[in-house]
Each structure stands twice: as C-alpha cells, then as structure tokens.
Design an enzyme around this catalytic site. Structure first.
Site, short mmCIF file in Angstrom:
data_model
loop_
_atom_site.label_atom_id
_atom_site.label_comp_id
_atom_site.label_asym_id
_atom_site.label_seq_id
_atom_site.Cartn_x
_atom_site.Cartn_y
_atom_site.Cartn_z
N ASN A 10 0.88 -1.17 0.00
CA ASN A 10 0.00 0.00 0.00
C ASN A 10 0.91 1.22 0.00
OD1 ASN A 10 -1.84 2.00 0.39
ND2 ASN A 10 -2.44 1.40 2.47
N TRP A 11 1.12 1.75 -1.19
CA TRP A 11 2.04 2.89 -1.31
C TRP A 11 1.43 4.18 -0.76
CZ3 TRP A 11 4.21 2.42 -7.04
CH2 TRP A 11 5.11 1.35 -7.08
N LYS A 12 0.12 4.18 -0.50
CA LYS A 12 -0.56 5.40 -0.05
C LYS A 12 -0.26 6.54 -1.03
CE LYS A 12 -0.49 3.52 4.55
NZ LYS A 12 -0.55 3.74 5.99
N HIS A 97 -9.88 1.45 3.89
CA HIS A 97 -8.71 1.68 4.73
C HIS A 97 -9.06 2.67 5.83
CE1 HIS A 97 -4.74 2.92 6.01
NE2 HIS A 97 -4.29 1.81 5.48
N GLU A 169 -6.20 -4.63 10.28
CA GLU A 169 -5.20 -3.60 10.56
C GLU A 169 -5.63 -2.81 11.80
OE1 GLU A 169 -2.92 -2.44 6.69
OE2 GLU A 169 -4.69 -1.19 6.86
N SER A 209 2.43 -1.74 10.60
CA SER A 209 3.85 -1.80 10.95
C SER A 209 4.45 -3.18 10.72
CB SER A 209 4.09 -1.33 12.39
OG SER A 209 3.70 0.03 12.51
N GLY A 230 2.44 -0.94 4.36
CA GLY A 230 2.57 0.46 3.97
C GLY A 230 4.03 0.88 3.88
N GLY A 231 4.54 1.49 4.94
CA GLY A 231 5.89 2.06 4.93
C GLY A 231 6.96 1.09 4.44
P1 PGA Z 1 2.08 0.53 7.68
O1 PGA Z 1 0.69 0.77 6.94
O2 PGA Z 1 2.65 -0.76 7.18
O3 PGA Z 1 2.93 1.72 7.28
O4 PGA Z 1 1.79 0.49 9.15
C1 PGA Z 1 -0.16 -0.31 6.67
C2 PGA Z 1 -1.42 0.19 6.02
O5 PGA Z 1 -1.86 1.31 6.34
O6 PGA Z 1 -2.01 -0.49 5.19
#
Ligand code: PGA
Length: 251
Positions: A10-12, A97, A169, A209, A230-231
């Site tokens: 998930n590159w956001k 999300h 999540e 995370s 995400g990150g």
């Molecule tokens: P994160 O984000 O891995 O940076 O915690 C996950 C997400 O929001 O899907």
C-alpha cells in the site's frame, strides 16, 4: 486446501509515475521467483496504474488501486470506477482503509457498495478492518471488527466471500512502528474467520507496521495469510526481503 499467501503493498500517497517505474525495474525480476509461492500486488496512486500496467506486463506481479467508486461511469467528478480499474487491467483494490474512513468519510455502507462493484468486474477487494486504541483498551476489538466485516461482506454469497481478501489492521499499529502481537493478531483473525460464514477460503492479512523483521512471526501464524504493507513496501528491496521472510516462516 491451504490458502495462497498474498502480499500487498500500500504505497498510499507516495511515488509519481517515474518513481513507480523505477521501483518495478528493481522489483519485478526477483519478485517473479516468489510469485510461484504467493500473490504479490502493488496498490498505487491512480496516476501510477498505467505505468504499472506497462512496466509489469512481462511479470506475474499484479497491480491495484487504493480506492474506487461503485458506479460504472457518470457525473462523479474526481472519481474512478471499479469498471475503469478492470478495463486497465488492475486486479485488486483496497477498500475501507482506516485513513479513508477517518479522513475521507468512508462508511461501512460505502465499503459494501465498493466491494460489490469490484466483485462484479472480477477484481479482488482488500477490505480493511481494525479497531482504534480506545476500542482495544475497552475490550471492543472483536465487536468492532466483526461488525465491519458483517457490514462490508454481509450481502455476499459464500462464493463471493471466498474471492474477497480482508486486511486486519489495528488502527493504532498503522504507521506507528507498534505492530500487534502476532499471537493476538492470529486470534483476532481466527475470530473474524469464524464469526462470518464463508470465509474459510478467503485470505485474511495482517497490516500495521509489518516489516522485514517481524513478517516471519506474523506469517508463521496459521490464520495469517500474508500482509498489507505500507511504509515497509516503499523500498523495493525491503519489500522483497519482507515477502521472502514471510514465506520462509509460512512454509
Ligand atoms: P504501515 O501501513 O505498514 O505503514 O503500518 C499499513 C497500512 O496502512 O495499510
């Protein structure tokens, strides 16, 4: 039959098309070796999807969006439909999300509409559910996530439910570096699977995370079928290591 693992980036709101193309150059050949064991998908900003279609053409790595609208076309300024995503060759779309629920007015009702629209055009929705820190502290995790799953998937047939992916999540774990305890996450995911019928074959991912160091301990859990990342998905090599570590532990 064992469920096939799924790892979704998930590159956001990160990466313009040139950066997306550069990512794929560094990612796809090594990812190709992992696609024999797992589905891998890059969920990117809308403006990157055409680039991903072109750059991933020789690959079995898939691409997807982070949101969609449920009507096929019409006077909906600024929106992109599930049907348009399908026409482009996207295979997945994140829905509901917590950032969209919190910042952009996504509700359980709009989630359900988007899920139905995506399934109708053969895309896989990745439906996000999760509790806030206050809900966790009040012992409301089970109630919160089961009501989100019920609202999002309640109208679907068993056949349709098997085609949906769910991402559990915990909101307090997203982007904070404070991941859930893998055993606790496994128990919550087992509860999600058990509380609604028809989810025995649906992939349920952990998100919040997840990184290359902890992916193994999540993926070793029997109910956790991969991750929504995400990150730790923003760097191609880091995401590859995460997937490799997850698959090693799941084997
Ligand atoms: P994160 O984000 O891995 O940076 O915690 C996950 C997400 O929001 O899907």
């Amino acid at each position: 039959m064992k469920r096939r693992p799924l790892f979704a980036a998930n590159w956001k709101m990160h990466k313009a098309p040139a950066q997306a193309a550069d990512y794929v150059v560094q990612f796809w050949a090594a990812a190709e070796a992992l696609v024999t064991k797992a589905d891998i998908v890059l969920c990117a900003p809308f403006i990157d999807l055409e680039t991903l279609r072109v750059e991933l053409a020789p690959s079995r790595v898939r691409f997807g969006a982070q949101d969609c609208y449920w009507e096929a076309s019409g006077a909906f300024t600024g929106e992109i439909s599930a049907a348009m995503l399908a026409a482009l060759g996207a295979r997945y779309c994140i829905v509901g999300h917590s950032e969209r629920r919190r910042l952009f007015g996504e509700t359980d009702e709009t989630v359900a509409r988007k899920v139905a629209a995506l399934l109708a055009v053969e895309l896989t929705p990745i439906v996000c559910v999760g509790e806030s820190l206050e809900e966790k502290q009040q012992g409301l995790t089970a109630a919160r996530v089961t009501s989100q799953v019920q609202a999002g998937l309640g109208a679907l047939s068993d056949e349709q439910r098997a085609r949906v992916a769910i991402a559990y999540e915990p909101i307090w774990a997203i982007g904070t570096g404070l991941s859930d305890d893998p055993v606790t996450a496994n128990a919550t995911i087992a509860m999600i699977r058990g509380a609604s019928g028809g989810l025995a074959d649906a992939r349920i991912l952990y998100g919040g995370s997840m990184n290359a160091d902890n992916a193994g301990s999540f993926c070793a859990q029997p109910e956790i079928d991969g991750g929504l990342v995400g990150g730790a998905s923003l760097d191609p090599r880091g995401f590859l290591t995460l997937i490799m570590n997850g698959l090693k532990a799941a084997a």
